[in-house]
Write a protein that holds these residues in place. Structure first.
Motif, PDB file in Angstrom:
ATOM      1  N   MET A 134       0.828  -1.200   0.000  1.00 34.03           N
ATOM      2  CA  MET A 134       0.000   0.000   0.000  1.00 34.03           C
ATOM      3  C   MET A 134       0.871   1.262   0.000  1.00 34.03           C
ATOM      4  N   LEU A 135       2.038   1.178   0.655  1.00 32.36           N
ATOM      5  CA  LEU A 135       2.942   2.326   0.739  1.00 32.36           C
ATOM      6  C   LEU A 135       3.842   2.466  -0.481  1.00 32.36           C
ATOM      7  N   GLY A 136       3.737   1.527  -1.430  1.00 37.28           N
ATOM      8  CA  GLY A 136       4.562   1.592  -2.637  1.00 37.28           C
ATOM      9  C   GLY A 136       5.511   0.428  -2.800  1.00 37.28           C
ATOM     10  N   GLY A 137       5.523  -0.485  -1.838  1.00 37.62           N
ATOM     11  CA  GLY A 137       6.403  -1.645  -1.923  1.00 37.62           C
ATOM     12  C   GLY A 137       7.661  -1.449  -1.111  1.00 37.62           C
ATOM     13  N   ARG A 138       8.112  -2.516  -0.460  1.00 37.98           N
ATOM     14  CA  ARG A 138       9.292  -2.397   0.381  1.00 37.98           C
ATOM     15  C   ARG A 138      10.548  -2.149  -0.440  1.00 37.98           C
ATOM     16  N   ALA A 139      10.706  -2.879  -1.543  1.00 33.56           N
ATOM     17  CA  ALA A 139      11.929  -2.757  -2.336  1.00 33.56           C
ATOM     18  C   ALA A 139      12.020  -1.402  -3.029  1.00 33.56           C
ATOM     19  N   LYS A 140      10.917  -0.945  -3.619  1.00 35.64           N
ATOM     20  CA  LYS A 140      10.958   0.268  -4.444  1.00 35.64           C
ATOM     21  C   LYS A 140      10.897   1.555  -3.627  1.00 35.64           C
ATOM     22  N   VAL A 141      10.139   1.532  -2.512  1.00 40.09           N
ATOM     23  CA  VAL A 141       9.879   2.791  -1.798  1.00 40.09           C
ATOM     24  C   VAL A 141      10.309   2.744  -0.341  1.00 40.09           C
ATOM     25  N   VAL A 142       9.781   1.776   0.408  1.00 37.73           N
ATOM     26  CA  VAL A 142       9.852   1.859   1.867  1.00 37.73           C
ATOM     27  C   VAL A 142      11.274   1.700   2.386  1.00 37.73           C
ATOM     28  N   SER A 143      12.011   0.669   1.920  1.00 42.57           N
ATOM     29  CA  SER A 143      13.352   0.453   2.462  1.00 42.57           C
ATOM     30  C   SER A 143      14.286   1.604   2.114  1.00 42.57           C
ATOM     31  N   GLY A 144      14.086   2.211   0.925  1.00 41.36           N
ATOM     32  CA  GLY A 144      14.883   3.382   0.571  1.00 41.36           C
ATOM     33  C   GLY A 144      14.568   4.566   1.457  1.00 41.36           C
ATOM     34  N   PHE A 145      13.288   4.749   1.783  1.00 37.61           N
ATOM     35  CA  PHE A 145      12.877   5.821   2.695  1.00 37.61           C
ATOM     36  C   PHE A 145      13.494   5.599   4.076  1.00 37.61           C
ATOM     37  N   GLU A 146      13.433   4.354   4.588  1.00 39.18           N
ATOM     38  CA  GLU A 146      13.980   4.059   5.907  1.00 39.18           C
ATOM     39  C   GLU A 146      15.483   4.285   5.957  1.00 39.18           C
ATOM     40  N   ALA A 147      16.172   4.046   4.840  1.00 41.23           N
ATOM     41  CA  ALA A 147      17.626   4.168   4.827  1.00 41.23           C
ATOM     42  C   ALA A 147      18.104   5.595   5.065  1.00 41.23           C
ATOM     43  N   GLY A 148      17.210   6.564   4.905  1.00 45.68           N
ATOM     44  CA  GLY A 148      17.604   7.958   5.107  1.00 45.68           C
ATOM     45  C   GLY A 148      17.665   8.373   6.558  1.00 45.68           C
ATOM     46  N   PHE A 149      17.299   7.465   7.478  1.00 46.97           N
ATOM     47  CA  PHE A 149      17.260   7.814   8.899  1.00 46.97           C
ATOM     48  C   PHE A 149      18.001   6.734   9.686  1.00 46.97           C
ATOM     49  N   GLN A 150      18.835   7.145  10.623  1.00 50.06           N
ATOM     50  CA  GLN A 150      19.697   6.215  11.339  1.00 50.06           C
ATOM     51  C   GLN A 150      19.293   5.968  12.784  1.00 50.06           C
ATOM     52  N   GLY A 151      18.385   6.756  13.333  1.00 46.16           N
ATOM     53  CA  GLY A 151      18.012   6.582  14.733  1.00 46.16           C
ATOM     54  C   GLY A 151      18.548   7.694  15.607  1.00 46.16           C
ATOM     55  N   GLN A 152      18.078   7.708  16.873  1.00 41.74           N
ATOM     56  CA  GLN A 152      18.452   8.729  17.846  1.00 41.74           C
ATOM     57  C   GLN A 152      18.132  10.113  17.307  1.00 41.74           C
ATOM     58  N   ILE A 153      19.137  10.939  17.056  1.00 42.13           N
ATOM     59  CA  ILE A 153      18.876  12.317  16.658  1.00 42.13           C
ATOM     60  C   ILE A 153      18.201  12.406  15.291  1.00 42.13           C
ATOM     61  N   THR A 154      18.394  11.394  14.423  1.00 44.21           N
ATOM     62  CA  THR A 154      17.751  11.395  13.112  1.00 44.21           C
ATOM     63  C   THR A 154      16.655  10.339  13.027  1.00 44.21           C
ATOM     64  N   ASP A 155      16.162   9.886  14.167  1.00 41.91           N
ATOM     65  CA  ASP A 155      15.070   8.919  14.159  1.00 41.91           C
ATOM     66  C   ASP A 155      13.876   9.500  13.423  1.00 41.91           C
ATOM     67  N   ALA A 156      13.336   8.732  12.470  1.00 39.58           N
ATOM     68  CA  ALA A 156      12.271   9.250  11.613  1.00 39.58           C
ATOM     69  C   ALA A 156      11.036   9.660  12.410  1.00 39.58           C
ATOM     70  N   PHE A 157      10.737   8.975  13.491  1.00 39.34           N
ATOM     71  CA  PHE A 157       9.578   9.362  14.310  1.00 39.34           C
ATOM     72  C   PHE A 157       9.872  10.650  15.072  1.00 39.34           C
ATOM     73  N   ASN A 158      11.075  10.767  15.608  1.00 40.30           N
ATOM     74  CA  ASN A 158      11.436  11.949  16.399  1.00 40.30           C
ATOM     75  C   ASN A 158      11.393  13.230  15.583  1.00 40.30           C
ATOM     76  N   ILE A 159      11.688  13.134  14.279  1.00 41.42           N
ATOM     77  CA  ILE A 159      11.728  14.341  13.449  1.00 41.42           C
ATOM     78  C   ILE A 159      10.477  14.473  12.582  1.00 41.42           C
ATOM     79  N   GLY A 160       9.456  13.666  12.838  1.00 40.57           N
ATOM     80  CA  GLY A 160       8.176  13.823  12.162  1.00 40.57           C
ATOM     81  C   GLY A 160       8.081  13.225  10.781  1.00 40.57           C
ATOM     82  N   LYS A 161       8.994  12.334  10.426  1.00 38.00           N
ATOM     83  CA  LYS A 161       8.942  11.697   9.113  1.00 38.00           C
ATOM     84  C   LYS A 161       8.158  10.386   9.127  1.00 38.00           C
ATOM     85  N   VAL A 162       7.911   9.837  10.290  1.00 33.10           N
ATOM     86  CA  VAL A 162       7.034   8.685  10.464  1.00 33.10           C
ATOM     87  C   VAL A 162       6.031   9.056  11.539  1.00 33.10           C
TER      88      VAL A 162
END
Length: 793
Positions: free
Chosen positions: A239-267
């Motif tokens: 539904m989000l576009g597929g793990r291989a094509k969209v989701v895993s690439g999106f997740e790769a942009g965030f490493q956790g802690q100070i850049t955690d995607a939830f902490n900065i409003g991206k998830v």
């Protein structure tokens, strides 16, 4: 004056010896595993306070590394070598597998003696330490999973910020509404099923599934309810576009802690553990968030799952009684309050707003800790209450000797299904088969006999003795007949003897041992059992099964170890594409650097530098370089209108990405090619040019034939090198086993599943493969390799 100085020195020496003697009288209590970062300052202070309570004890804490603070390889070798720590901080789900290897001390007698009450601990935490009716560890801390949600983002899309989703259907609707794309690229995700720390375990349990039978002898990973849970996870990813094509690439942009995607409003929503509260307090103090129980399927009860660590005593520990006292102190109310005050003071000195304790596995300790250190912020108060309430309905991973394998296969099934390599049912069937095979080996053991060490050593010594006798006879035959020559020969042999002895003990010895163990079932901690060729047959054997459906007959090839063949395919793929490309690139660089251009020494240095960069550093660099969201590679491709792939998140691109990484170090091979080019006489090119040949003709008829010895050498070394790829794949991981190379698979078999005999058999198969390929090349070499000496005669 001299007498006074001498007196002072004497007194100082006596004092030093006295202090040293006093220090030697102290009992060293060795503890392994506790992390050493700044969030564990209070725990280490609590451990040091134990020394004050026991003046004759010196607590020595160390971190041997590895996931979860404990390196299983180092622990295994320490136990096998009889020098284990006295106590370890061990991931609780692995306690069963260590207990099955007879590595941990059963604590039943100590628990009964000191009246330790199991009811003081959360059921999931206490039961996770029990294997075959015995308690093998004292639960220490724990955690729980809950739904974190961003109230401001809820309000932005018109959702009630005080009403999080209650079930999977609502979660799916919320996720779609909160997801945001811009120019075809995701800039915010509403919810990603496996972002955070949920895993298939949680969704499977929520749907009523079980991963093991009650007696622990049957793997039920492919339980239909777990299949349905995995199908739902895959549905959300698609539904989000597929793990291989969209989701895993999106997740790769965030490493956790100070850049955690939830902490900065991206998830907008994620399912994660209570430990995230500390990260939010430190890196996102203004985040308006809420915490709620993880949504379950409609009509199913609310549950969570807990992990955590425990304190275990290895069987050969030197001070088990003292280790037990230390474990009780670390679990005591007094000890935790002391450590909490130290941590709170440390946090205030370093600018942290407050101290949020990690949840203890002991209910009474939790009650006192959170009543003492509970933050004033209502968001955190509500979150902590939610997590504590969820502990009463928490599940735990199955306690089984194949716990690590079950976890790995459950992750592999999720990867295969979400990347659409297999259907959810096929992926879970595959994992179930692999786990069940190991369970059958444990509970339906073949009557293997113990390896007869005296007979085996006698045979080995006889064979080695015969080889040495042959070498000695050849040495004596080759001795010069004159006395001076014989004396020089014996003198040379005497000087070489230290190396020869070391080679015999530290090289030949392990080689012979690995040959023997390849015919054994061996886990290092138990005596080896002779299994004959079973290891080799399990690796290499395949069979043809005939199945029929509606009068249609099909032949199906099945193998005993599919991952073995998968690792061979991955390795062969790399060799087929990587070796020619690396040879071509390094030769091209060498030809460019063989020209007479000003500053050529500097250029050669620049091209060679990547070859000396440490592998770990270069892999981390390239991981950033190939990041699908922010990496330089995709940014450069975007300038020419190409949308770069998800290099390290899509199974189709991971091996090409690794080949590109390895080509970056082509400067190492360039040196060899450059030496070969320098050895080609200029007269040959001059004569060919006079005859009217062009550049390509000179290259094809002069350069290539003259470089054939170098081509031959680089071909052999390149194939050997690519068949031994390990470090880069180990660091990158690679989804869906796309980077599971042969040596990496061998490492996992030996040091993750402790199947040393199986791994030794894999090592010798690899040796035979490389040997066979090398012999073929050597046999074919006379047809195309031309040496300078051959042309002179």
């Amino acid at each position: 004056m001299q007498k006074t100085n001498l007196l002072y020195l004497t007194l100082l020496l006596i004092l030093s010896l006295t202090l040293f003697s006093f220090a030697q009288d102290k009992t060293r209590l060795v503890i392994w595993g506790f992390p050493e970062d700044e969030s564990w300052v209070g725990v280490h202070a609590q451990a040091k306070y134990f020394e004050k309570l026991h003046p004759n004890v010196e607590v020595v804490m160390g971190v041997p590394g590895g996931r979860g603070g404990m390196d299983p390889q180092k622990l295994m070798t320490a136990i096998a070598g009889g020098t284990p720590p006295d106590l370890i901080w061990q991931d609780r789900f692995a306690v069963g597998s260590w207990a099955a290897r007879d590595a941990f001390l059963a604590l039943d007698d100590l628990i009964a003696r000191d009246s330790v009450n199991p009811n003081e601990y959360y059921p999931a935490c206490w039961q996770e330490t029990i294997y075959q009716g015995h308690v093998y560890a004292l639960p220490y801390n724990t955690d729980a999973r809950a739904l974190y949600y961003n109230k401001d983002l809820f309000r932005e899309v018109g959702l009630d910020p005080n009403r999080p989703p209650k079930d999977w259907d609502e979660l799916e609707v919320y996720a779609k509404k909160l997801t945001k794309f811009e120019n075809g690229k995701p800039i915010r995700m509403g919810f990603i099923p496996n972002f955070g720390n949920s895993w298939l375990y949680l969704y499977g349990w929520q749907n009523g599934g079980e991963f093991m039978s009650p007696d622990g002898k049957i793997c039920t990973l492919n339980d239909q309810r777990i299949v349905e849970a995995l199908e739902w996870m895959v549905k959300v990813y698609d539904m989000l576009g597929g793990r291989a094509k969209v989701v895993s690439g999106f997740e790769a942009g965030f490493q956790g802690q100070i850049t955690d995607a939830f902490n900065i409003g991206k998830v907008a929503m994620k399912i994660d553990g209570d430990w995230c509260l500390d990260g939010i307090a430190r890196y996102a103090p203004n985040l308006n968030f809420g915490v709620a129980p993880p949504p379950s399927p409609k009509g199913k009860p609310i549950i969570t799952w807990s992990g955590g660590f425990s304190l275990a005593i290895p069987v050969s520990a030197k001070h088990p009684e003292l280790a037990w006292q230390f474990a009780k102190w670390m679990n005591s109310i007094e000890g935790n309050i002391y450590g909490g005050k130290i941590q709170q003071e440390f946090n205030r000195k370093h600018g942290k707003p407050f101290y949020i304790p990690r949840m203890s596995a002991n209910k009474q300790v939790n009650q006192v800790l959170f009543s003492t250190f509970l933050p004033d912020d209502p968001n955190y108060q509500s979150a902590i209450k939610t997590f504590l309430d969820l502990l009463e309905v928490s599940r735990f991973r199955p306690v089984t000797p194949v716990g690590q394998l079950l976890w790995d296969e459950h992750v592999r099934a999720f990867d295969d299904a979400s990347y659409h390599i297999r259907t959810p049912k096929e992926a879970l069937d595959f994992g179930t088969k692999n786990v069940q095979k190991e369970l059958d080996k444990i509970f339906k053991k073949k009557p293997y006999k113990l390896l007869n060490v005296p007979i085996t050593l006698t045979i080995v010594f006889l064979l080695v003795g015969m080889v040495f006798l042959y070498l000695i006879i050849r040495f004596l035959i080759a001795l010069p007949r004159n006395a001076i020559g014989r004396q020089e020969a014996f003198t040379g042999l005497l000087f070489a003897s230290p190396w020869l002895l070391g080679f015999l003990i530290f090289t030949i010895g392990p080689i012979v041992a690995s040959i023997i163990f390849s015919f054994c079932e061996y886990d290092v901690l138990h005596p080896a059992k002779w299994v004959g060729f079973d290891n080799y047959l399990n690796l290499l054997w395949f069979k043809v099964e005939t199945s029929s459906e509606s009068a249609t007959y099909t032949k199906v090839f099945t193998v005993n170890d599919p991952l073995f063949w998968k690792s061979i395919w991955n390795t062969v793929y790399m060799a087929i594409f990587g070796v020619p490309l690396s040879m071509l690139l390094s030769l091209s660089i060498a030809m460019l650097l063989n020209t007479n251009v000003r500053g050529m020494t500097l250029y050669r240095t620049i091209f060679y530098l990547p070859a000396i960069v440490p592998v770990v550093a270069s892999t981390i660099l390239w991981r950033w370089f190939l990041n699908p969201q922010t990496g330089i590679m995709n940014v450069l491709l975007s300038y020419i209108g190409i949308t770069g792939p998800n290099w390290i998140g899509d199974p189709l691109w991971t091996k090409p990405a690794l080949i590109i990484m390895l080509l970056w170090g082509a400067g190492g091979g360039m040196i060899i090619w450059l030496a070969g080019l320098k050895g080609i006489p200029e007269q040959l090119y001059e004569a060919a040019e006079i005859d009217g040949s062009n550049w390509w003709q000179r290259f094809w008829h002069i350069t290539i034939p003259m470089l054939t010895p170098y081509i031959f050498f680089n071909l052999i070394m390149g194939i050997i090198g690519y068949f031994q790829i390990f470090t880069q794949a180990y660091l990158l991981g690679g989804p869906a086993d796309s980077l599971l190379f042969y040596v990496l698979n061998l490492f996992f078999q030996a040091f993750q599943y402790f199947k040393m005999g199986y791994a030794c058999a894999m090592a010798w198969i690899l040796f035979l493969i490389i040997l066979g390929l090398t012999i073929v090349q050597i046999k074919l070499a006379p047809r195309w390799v031309h040496y300078e000496l051959e042309r002179k005669f």
